[in-house]
Design a protein around this motif. Structure first.
Motif, PDB file in Angstrom:
ATOM      1  N   MET A   1       8.028  36.221  68.392  1.00 17.76           N
ATOM      2  CA  MET A   1       9.263  35.589  67.796  1.00 17.76           C
ATOM      3  C   MET A   1       9.721  34.495  68.156  1.00 17.76           C
ATOM      4  SD  MET A   1      11.929  35.926  65.784  1.00 17.76           S
ATOM      5  CE  MET A   1      11.099  37.485  65.181  1.00 17.76           C
ATOM      6  N   ILE A   2       9.503  34.230  69.491  1.00 21.46           N
ATOM      7  CA  ILE A   2       9.915  32.839  70.199  1.00 21.46           C
ATOM      8  C   ILE A   2       9.229  31.768  69.403  1.00 21.46           C
ATOM      9  CG2 ILE A   2       9.868  31.266  72.182  1.00 21.46           C
ATOM     10  CD1 ILE A   2      10.779  33.658  73.738  1.00 21.46           C
ATOM     11  N   ASP A   3       7.851  32.026  69.107  1.00 22.53           N
ATOM     12  CA  ASP A   3       6.921  30.874  68.536  1.00 22.53           C
ATOM     13  C   ASP A   3       7.339  30.483  67.193  1.00 22.53           C
ATOM     14  OD1 ASP A   3       5.429  30.687  70.713  1.00 22.53           O
ATOM     15  OD2 ASP A   3       4.015  31.715  69.875  1.00 22.53           O
ATOM     16  N   LEU A   4       8.016  31.764  66.464  1.00 29.79           N
ATOM     17  CA  LEU A   4       8.328  31.431  65.017  1.00 29.79           C
ATOM     18  C   LEU A   4       9.622  30.677  64.765  1.00 29.79           C
ATOM     19  CD1 LEU A   4       7.711  32.436  61.981  1.00 29.79           C
ATOM     20  CD2 LEU A   4       8.961  34.338  62.445  1.00 29.79           C
ATOM     21  N   LEU A   5      10.568  31.058  65.877  1.00 28.13           N
ATOM     22  CA  LEU A   5      11.927  30.374  66.030  1.00 28.13           C
ATOM     23  C   LEU A   5      11.615  28.861  66.267  1.00 28.13           C
ATOM     24  CD1 LEU A   5      14.139  33.153  67.261  1.00 28.13           C
ATOM     25  CD2 LEU A   5      14.072  32.332  64.852  1.00 28.13           C
ATOM     26  N   ARG A   6      10.584  28.600  67.481  1.00 31.98           N
ATOM     27  CA  ARG A   6      10.587  27.201  67.820  1.00 31.98           C
ATOM     28  C   ARG A   6       9.951  26.459  66.591  1.00 31.98           C
ATOM     29  NH1 ARG A   6       7.070  28.454  72.737  1.00 31.98           N
ATOM     30  NH2 ARG A   6       5.747  26.752  71.859  1.00 31.98           N
ATOM     31  N   GLN A   7       9.009  27.359  66.043  1.00 30.70           N
ATOM     32  CA  GLN A   7       8.573  26.454  64.669  1.00 30.70           C
ATOM     33  C   GLN A   7       9.450  26.094  63.540  1.00 30.70           C
ATOM     34  OE1 GLN A   7       5.166  28.907  62.727  1.00 30.70           O
ATOM     35  NE2 GLN A   7       4.930  27.593  61.243  1.00 30.70           N
ATOM     36  N   PHE A   8      10.344  26.993  63.436  1.00 36.45           N
ATOM     37  CA  PHE A   8      11.680  26.711  62.600  1.00 36.45           C
ATOM     38  C   PHE A   8      12.566  25.489  63.143  1.00 36.45           C
ATOM     39  CE2 PHE A   8      16.410  27.161  61.755  1.00 36.45           C
ATOM     40  CZ  PHE A   8      16.398  27.140  60.490  1.00 36.45           C
ATOM     41  N   VAL A   9      12.840  25.539  64.346  1.00 34.68           N
ATOM     42  CA  VAL A   9      13.680  24.379  64.756  1.00 34.68           C
ATOM     43  C   VAL A   9      12.800  22.950  64.786  1.00 34.68           C
ATOM     44  CG1 VAL A   9      15.089  25.855  65.976  1.00 34.68           C
ATOM     45  CG2 VAL A   9      13.128  24.820  67.298  1.00 34.68           C
ATOM     46  N   VAL A  10      11.513  23.066  64.891  1.00 38.74           N
ATOM     47  CA  VAL A  10      10.646  22.024  64.981  1.00 38.74           C
ATOM     48  C   VAL A  10      10.542  21.501  63.514  1.00 38.74           C
ATOM     49  CG1 VAL A  10       8.263  21.056  65.149  1.00 38.74           C
ATOM     50  CG2 VAL A  10       9.487  22.223  66.999  1.00 38.74           C
ATOM     51  N   GLU A  11      10.266  22.301  62.650  1.00 41.32           N
ATOM     52  CA  GLU A  11      10.323  21.775  61.327  1.00 41.32           C
ATOM     53  C   GLU A  11      11.539  21.402  60.718  1.00 41.32           C
ATOM     54  OE1 GLU A  11       8.594  25.036  58.384  1.00 41.32           O
ATOM     55  OE2 GLU A  11       6.720  25.207  59.943  1.00 41.32           O
ATOM     56  N   THR A  12      12.584  21.917  61.120  1.00 45.33           N
ATOM     57  CA  THR A  12      13.908  21.565  60.309  1.00 45.33           C
ATOM     58  C   THR A  12      14.626  20.419  61.172  1.00 45.33           C
ATOM     59  OG1 THR A  12      15.151  23.034  61.772  1.00 45.33           O
ATOM     60  CG2 THR A  12      14.411  23.975  59.390  1.00 45.33           C
ATOM     61  N   GLY A  13      14.277  20.361  62.594  1.00 46.39           N
ATOM     62  CA  GLY A  13      14.639  19.285  63.346  1.00 46.39           C
ATOM     63  C   GLY A  13      16.357  19.638  63.751  1.00 46.39           C
ATOM     64  N   LYS A  14      16.764  20.917  63.544  1.00 44.79           N
ATOM     65  CA  LYS A  14      18.124  21.304  63.578  1.00 44.79           C
ATOM     66  C   LYS A  14      18.022  22.419  64.783  1.00 44.79           C
ATOM     67  CE  LYS A  14      19.290  20.746  58.682  1.00 44.79           C
ATOM     68  NZ  LYS A  14      19.643  21.748  57.442  1.00 44.79           N
ATOM     69  N   PRO A  15      19.157  22.048  65.767  1.00 43.93           N
ATOM     70  CA  PRO A  15      19.269  23.209  66.580  1.00 43.93           C
ATOM     71  C   PRO A  15      19.611  24.558  66.273  1.00 43.93           C
ATOM     72  CG  PRO A  15      21.280  21.543  66.670  1.00 43.93           C
ATOM     73  CD  PRO A  15      20.032  21.304  65.685  1.00 43.93           C
ATOM     74  N   LEU A  16      19.196  25.486  66.997  1.00 46.10           N
ATOM     75  CA  LEU A  16      19.480  26.881  66.692  1.00 46.10           C
ATOM     76  C   LEU A  16      19.769  27.519  68.084  1.00 46.10           C
ATOM     77  CD1 LEU A  16      19.399  29.169  64.545  1.00 46.10           C
ATOM     78  CD2 LEU A  16      17.073  29.672  65.293  1.00 46.10           C
ATOM     79  N   ASP A  17      20.948  28.246  68.032  1.00 47.82           N
ATOM     80  CA  ASP A  17      21.352  29.192  69.251  1.00 47.82           C
ATOM     81  C   ASP A  17      21.718  30.385  68.555  1.00 47.82           C
ATOM     82  OD1 ASP A  17      22.536  30.156  71.395  1.00 47.82           O
ATOM     83  OD2 ASP A  17      23.833  28.411  71.849  1.00 47.82           O
ATOM     84  N   ILE A  18      20.796  31.456  69.093  1.00 45.74           N
ATOM     85  CA  ILE A  18      21.158  32.897  68.569  1.00 45.74           C
ATOM     86  C   ILE A  18      21.206  33.912  69.688  1.00 45.74           C
ATOM     87  CG2 ILE A  18      19.869  32.426  66.230  1.00 45.74           C
ATOM     88  CD1 ILE A  18      17.235  33.854  67.514  1.00 45.74           C
TER      89      ILE A  18
END
Length: 176
Positions: A1-18
């Motif tokens: 899950m962490i890898d998937l969320l890291r992939q998301f923020v890298v691809e979007t370039g936007k921060p995520l705090d969940i």
């Protein structure tokens, strides 16, 4: 899950705090991850719709909100966000989990057999004190709007405490 969320923020370039609030949070409480096909989380910072679409495209269902307290008539206890703890952080991604007591309340708000079992496992693994949980339970009752759902929540909480007591007793451990 962490890898998937890291992939998301890298691809979007936007921060995520969940804040993880479902079964995916269990390993962070030292409870074995059970099979689940969804991500339940409160988004403190980030684009909910973009994350939802991204996860869906990766084959993962999600239930995301800016306010998990709104998922039930039974309120989350005030201060739950402040009591959450960071379990992963990098430049763009912060992943948190609820305090063990808040996680238990979260699970009992829905109150399925699986939710009660998850709550029991977290209570045992985290050595949650009965007194601490009782204070939070009473706080939830006071902060929630008056509704018949409170009767069910009281009953679910009673079932939880009875099952927890039996499980702890059967494992020959002193009850927290």
């Amino acid at each position: 899950m962490i890898d998937l969320l890291r992939q998301f923020v890298v691809e979007t370039g936007k921060p995520l705090d969940i804040i993880l609030v479902g079964a995916m949070a269990l390993p962070f409480y030292h409870v074995k991850l059970r099979f689940t096909q969804d991500l339940d989380a409160e988004i403190k910072q980030g684009d909910i719709e973009e994350l939802y679409s991204y996860l869906k495209a990766k084959g993962l269902e999600s239930d995301l909100s800016e306010n998990i307290s709104g998922w039930s008539i039974i309120s989350m206890p005030s201060g739950y966000r402040e009591r959450s703890r960071v379990v992963y952080k990098d430049q763009l991604l912060t992943i948190r989990v609820l305090s063990p007591e808040d996680y238990i309340i979260m699970k009992l708000r829905r109150g399925t057999a699986q939710d009660i079992e998850d709550a029991i496992e977290v209570a045992i693994a985290q050595k949650v004190k009965k007194e601490d949980l009782e204070v939070l339970f009473e706080k939830v009752l006071k902060e929630s709007i008056k509704d018949t759902a409170l009767f069910n929540f009281r009953r679910i909480y009673q079932v939880f405490t009875e099952e927890l007591g039996r499980k702890v007793y059967n494992q020959n451990r002193p009850m927290p």
